[in-house]
Design an enzyme around this catalytic site. Structure first.
Site, PDB file in Angstrom:
ATOM      1  N   LYS A   1      -8.871 -19.864   1.294  1.00  0.00           N
ATOM      2  CA  LYS A   1      -9.276 -20.340   0.060  1.00  0.00           C
ATOM      3  C   LYS A   1     -10.807 -20.102  -0.119  1.00  0.00           C
ATOM      4  O   LYS A   1     -11.629 -20.107   0.607  1.00  0.00           O
ATOM      5  CB  LYS A   1      -9.159 -22.007   0.183  1.00  0.00           C
ATOM      6  CG  LYS A   1      -9.551 -22.675  -1.306  1.00  0.00           C
ATOM      7  CD  LYS A   1      -9.040 -24.174  -0.974  1.00  0.00           C
ATOM      8  CE  LYS A   1      -9.312 -24.802  -2.196  1.00  0.00           C
ATOM      9  NZ  LYS A   1     -10.840 -25.196  -2.424  1.00  0.00           N
TER      10      LYS A   1
ATOM     11  N   HIS B   1     -14.341 -23.680  -5.647  1.00  0.00           N
ATOM     12  CA  HIS B   1     -14.660 -24.912  -5.067  1.00  0.00           C
ATOM     13  C   HIS B   1     -14.997 -25.998  -6.054  1.00  0.00           C
ATOM     14  O   HIS B   1     -15.749 -26.973  -5.885  1.00  0.00           O
ATOM     15  CB  HIS B   1     -15.720 -24.894  -3.987  1.00  0.00           C
ATOM     16  CG  HIS B   1     -15.635 -26.037  -2.693  1.00  0.00           C
ATOM     17  ND1 HIS B   1     -15.134 -25.271  -1.816  1.00  0.00           N
ATOM     18  CD2 HIS B   1     -16.124 -26.970  -2.721  1.00  0.00           C
ATOM     19  CE1 HIS B   1     -15.170 -26.355  -0.810  1.00  0.00           C
ATOM     20  NE2 HIS B   1     -15.653 -27.698  -1.289  1.00  0.00           N
TER      21      HIS B   1
END
Length: 380
Positions: free
Chosen positions: A252, A276
């Site tokens: 991620k 994020h």
């Protein structure tokens, strides 16, 4: 009682119920918050094509992520301090996700521990890992995830350096809240939140407190976490961690095609195109804008998902139209959790699925396998 019809309704209710520092933690970005805003705005700029005269009966929003057949291509993203949005928040969200049939991802920086969530759920969940300087702790954390039967490990790579988040600094963010006059005055206005916190013993970072030598109170925990994020982390380090995990691996924080290529190279089963939530590099492009170039680079070498800015089922449809094979939601489910606990998370998922289903039908499609760029005006 307020009538909830959309995620925005949940956000407004959560803002009233959740203490300011924790609401702001969830609903803010870094520096000027320009990327945080772009994540939402760039979805809105993708205009949908309305189609008529097509048979759109018997619709289905089902789609697979990592080989798991889901009611819609959505997983709950890892979010720190979830148990501060609502008492035992990670457990409540995990239960809601399990009952609905979508994956739940537990953050390293959760309030409820891996063991807490495992003992309160019956199906495997995913675990998200921040790589700290203390590699022995990280190896033990991975081992704990294995014992808990986590079915996927998600390594987040975009938080090795912590960006400045003005609201968190002004609020003096801590878990639990420090007993300052400002905090006490705010907490007085959140009686249901306070009552819930009095009923639980989970008020600190459950994956860390009691699992690291010398970390057993709020001050030592703060000192430890501030010193543990590792800016020296490289792809070679990630490759070594890959050897410790035999199940599905998700990377991620990918926003560049070169990083996507590196993730594929170390054996990622899926990557998440993510900035994020606009909480790290302010001024970069939105996640949905970065998605096409990364899909072009990766092809079918691994699954490509995205998160950031998803507030409606229409946003999920837009992401799928551009080629995403899955999406993660963070703020959207946190709003539901803060508003109404477990039932609020369930309501979030129901709202998103209904919006996804109806919008797909209005675009003349019956299932997500039929959805591609042709439903977007920009690609005509």
């Amino acid at each position: 009682m307020a009538v909830i019809t959309c995620i925005e309704d949940q956000r407004k209710l959560a803002m009233r119920k959740v203490p300011r520092m924790f609401y702001d933690y969830a609903d803010s970005g870094s520096w000027t918050e320009s990327t945080y805003r772009s994540n939402e705005k760039d979805f809105e700029n993708l205009k949908l094509r309305q189609r008529v005269g097509a048979n759109v009966s018997d619709r289905s929003t089902r789609m697979e992520m990592l080989g798991q057949d889901l009611p819609m291509p959505v997983a709950l993203a890892p979010t720190g301090l979830t148990g501060m949005q609502r008492a035992d928040g990670e457990i409540l969200a995990a239960k809601a996700a399990e009952e609905f049939g979508v994956p739940f991802t537990l953050s390293t920086m959760s309030i409820c521990s891996i063991e807490d969530v495992a003992s309160n759920t019956s199906k495997p969940f995913w675990f998200q890992l921040y790589v700290m300087r203390d590699r022995d702790f990280i190896r033990r954390l991975i081992a704990r995830a294995k014992v808990a039967n986590c079915s996927a490990l998600m390594i987040t790579l975009d938080l090795q350096i912590l960006a400045q988040r003005h609201k968190d600094l002004r609020n003096g963010l801590s878990a639990p809240p420090k007993p300052t006059i400002s905090n006490m005055l705010n907490l007085i206005t959140k009686p249901s939140w306070c009552f819930g916190m009095l009923q639980t013993k989970r008020r600190q970072f459950g994956n860390i407190v009691g699992h690291v030598e010398g970390v057993d109170d709020m001050s030592s925990l703060s000192d430890w976490t501030n010193s543990q994020f590792d800016p020296s982390l490289t792809w070679e380090d990630v490759a070594e961690l890959r050897k410790l995990w035999n199940e599905k691996l998700i990377i991620k924080g990918i926003m560049d095609k070169e990083d996507a290529k590196a993730a594929v190279g170390i054996g990622a089963d899926a990557i998440v195109v993510s900035n994020h939530g606009g909480r790290q590099l302010d001024g970069t492009i939105s996640s949905i804008s970065a998605l096409p170039q990364i899909l072009d680079e990766v092809g079918d070498k691994c699954e490509v998902w995205m998160d950031g800015g998803i507030r409606t089922g229409q946003d999920i449809l837009r992401a799928v139209a551009l080629g995403a094979q899955g999406t993660l939601i963070g703020r959207a489910f946190l709003y539901g959790l803060g508003a109404n606990g477990k039932e609020g998370v369930t309501q979030t998922l129901e709202i998103l699925q209904k919006e996804l289903d109806l919008t797909m039908g209005l675009c003349g499609k019956r299932n997500l396998s039929e959805v591609d760029k042709s439903i977007l005006h920009q690609y005509q």
